[in-house]
Design a protein around this motif. Structure first.
Motif, PDB file in Angstrom:
ATOM      1  N   MET A  94      31.984  32.683  39.151  1.00 57.24           N
ATOM      2  CA  MET A  94      31.487  33.968  39.649  1.00 57.24           C
ATOM      3  C   MET A  94      31.567  35.034  38.558  1.00 57.24           C
ATOM      4  N   GLU A  95      32.615  34.987  37.759  1.00 53.78           N
ATOM      5  CA  GLU A  95      32.728  35.976  36.686  1.00 53.78           C
ATOM      6  C   GLU A  95      31.639  35.765  35.647  1.00 53.78           C
ATOM      7  N   GLN A 101      36.366  31.022  40.372  1.00 56.98           N
ATOM      8  CA  GLN A 101      36.411  32.422  39.939  1.00 56.98           C
ATOM      9  C   GLN A 101      35.747  32.587  38.572  1.00 56.98           C
ATOM     10  N   PRO A 135      41.680  33.644  35.342  1.00 63.55           N
ATOM     11  CA  PRO A 135      40.780  33.009  36.312  1.00 63.55           C
ATOM     12  C   PRO A 135      40.758  31.493  36.193  1.00 63.55           C
ATOM     13  N   THR A 141      35.824  33.812  45.662  1.00 62.96           N
ATOM     14  CA  THR A 141      36.634  34.983  45.316  1.00 62.96           C
ATOM     15  C   THR A 141      37.909  35.051  46.154  1.00 62.96           C
ATOM     16  N   MET A 173      42.164  35.295  43.939  1.00 62.15           N
ATOM     17  CA  MET A 173      41.772  35.668  42.580  1.00 62.15           C
ATOM     18  C   MET A 173      43.013  35.948  41.747  1.00 62.15           C
TER      19      MET A 173
END
Lengths: 236, 173
Positions: free
Chosen positions: A52-53, A49, A45, A38, A41
């Motif tokens: 993680m999203e 990132q 993205p 993160t 950011m």
């Protein structure tokens, strides 16, 4: 097989140092992954990132399948942390195990019932807390009499059964995987022939354990949200 | 071989409360740290993106409506212009018709007037000519009579003379 644990007493309380260390390692890995992913950011993205999203959306999907986002949004952080922490914990014991002077030091922290039962009890207590907080004492206690008042004893038993199954399912799956891995490792270390015969089952079981570890992390979070929604949502 | 280690919560002969505390503390600490350093900012940026998309959609919708409105306006204007043009053409046609009628009428009356004038002039001239001829005839007759009176001429001569005079008068006329 019959390895001990590095027990240590501090202020009259016993610690399993192996558990403490492995929990710290798992927490550190999860934190590093999330922290590094993160940085920098962007609205558009890229790379980590995206990953993680994706995890966030995945947990969001789990929560949304159980309750209103209005109620469940508060559990999002809990869900993401839980799924990553348990997944990393499950994976830690797969590549190797470290035993020093007959004490197991390196293993999955989730291969210990104390750890998994603590997590499970925490979830169940959390569900009761939020049930009381969101529905009030009246709504919370009337849930124990639904759908039929005479089912009240079963409802009480259900709470303990939920706690036990939630914690022991995770523990059993991970621990069984590690036992078999250590048996195969013992066979592989015994002789050349043993090594040759152990290499294939070892690979297969490690692959299967990765699968199991992933599934168990998902199931733990899924059941967490199910139990929370039982206490929090109106329609259940 | 002892199975003590398989018994729940029996890692040895102690209940390891320390592990419970460690698990709780580590997990909760991890959750708090991640919320502060990872999930918070990530959720923030996802929310930001959501807002951006929503506002973009709104803007697009608004500009679509605006352009639709402008299109309608332009359509109305075009219609008006077309109507106006048609009106103008019609007016011009009508006016042309009127002026044509006028021109024709004027020309007709002019030609009639000219014709009348010409007829009047002709009759006038004719009157004048007749008057002139009469005068001439009188003059000739007088001349012939004078000549008859002046000269002793035979009847034959006389007749011839009169005939001559008459012929002359005819020529003059």
């Amino acid at each position: 097989m019959d390895h001990g644990a590095p027990m240590y007493q501090l202020f009259g309380i016993w610690f399993n140092l192996s558990n403490v260390m492995m929990l710290l390692v798992a927490a550190l890995i999860v934190f590093l992954i999330a922290f590094i992913a993160t940085r920098n950011m962007k609205l558009k993205p890229t790379g980590m990132q995206n990953f993680m999203e994706w995890i966030m959306d995945f947990v969001k999907g789990i929560i949304k399948s159980n309750m209103d986002w209005k109620d469940g949004g508060r559990f999002h952080v809990l869900g993401i942390t839980l799924i990553m922490f348990i997944f990393v914990s499950n994976m830690l014991g797969l590549p190797f195990s470290i035993i020093v002077n007959g004490d197991v030091w390196w293993k999955s922290p989730t291969a210990d019932p104390t750890v998994t039962m603590t997590l499970a009890a925490m979830i169940i207590l959390l569900s009761h807390y939020y049930g009381l907080k969101l529905k009030g004492l009246k709504g919370y206690s009337s849930d124990f009499l639904k759908p039929m008042p005479f089912l009240f004893p079963l409802k009480i038993i259900e709470e303990f059964a939920n706690t036990l199954t939630l914690g022991l399912r995770l523990y059993g799956n991970v621990y069984a995987g590690e036992i078999l891995l250590s048996l195969l490792a013992g066979l592989a270390g015994a002789s050349i022939l043993g090594f040759a015969s152990a290499i294939l089952p070892m690979m297969a079981w490690q692959g299967f354990s990765i699968f199991i570890g992933t599934i168990q992390a998902f199931i733990f979070v899924m059941l967490t949200m199910v139990y929370l929604s039982h206490k929090v949502s109106e329609d259940h | 071989m002892s199975f003590d280690h398989l018994v729940l919560g029996a890692t040895g002969e102690f209940l390891n409360i320390g592990d419970i505390i460690a698990t709780l503390v580590i997990f909760l600490l991890l959750m708090a740290l991640l919320k502060k350093f990872a999930w918070g900012p990530l959720m923030g940026i996802m929310q930001q993106r959501e807002d951006l998309v929503a506002s973009e959609i709104e803007t697009a919708e608004k500009s679509r409506q605006e352009s639709q409105q402008m299109l309608d306006e332009q359509r109305t204007l075009l219609k008006d212009a077309r109507n106006q043009a048609q009106e103008i053409v019609e007016n011009a046609k009508k006016q042309g018709e009127v002026s044509r009628e006028e021109i024709v009428t004027t020309a007709r009356s002019e030609s009639a007037r000219m014709k009348e004038q010409t007829v009047a002039e002709i009759s006038n001239e004719r009157e004048k000519a007749i008057a002139a001829v009469r005068e001439e005839v009188v003059a000739l007759s007088l001349l012939a009579a004078t000549k008859v009176l002046e000269k002793e001429i035979s009847e034959e001569d006389n007749r011839q003379l009169i005939n001559e005079t008459i012929a002359k008068a005819g020529e003059v006329q």
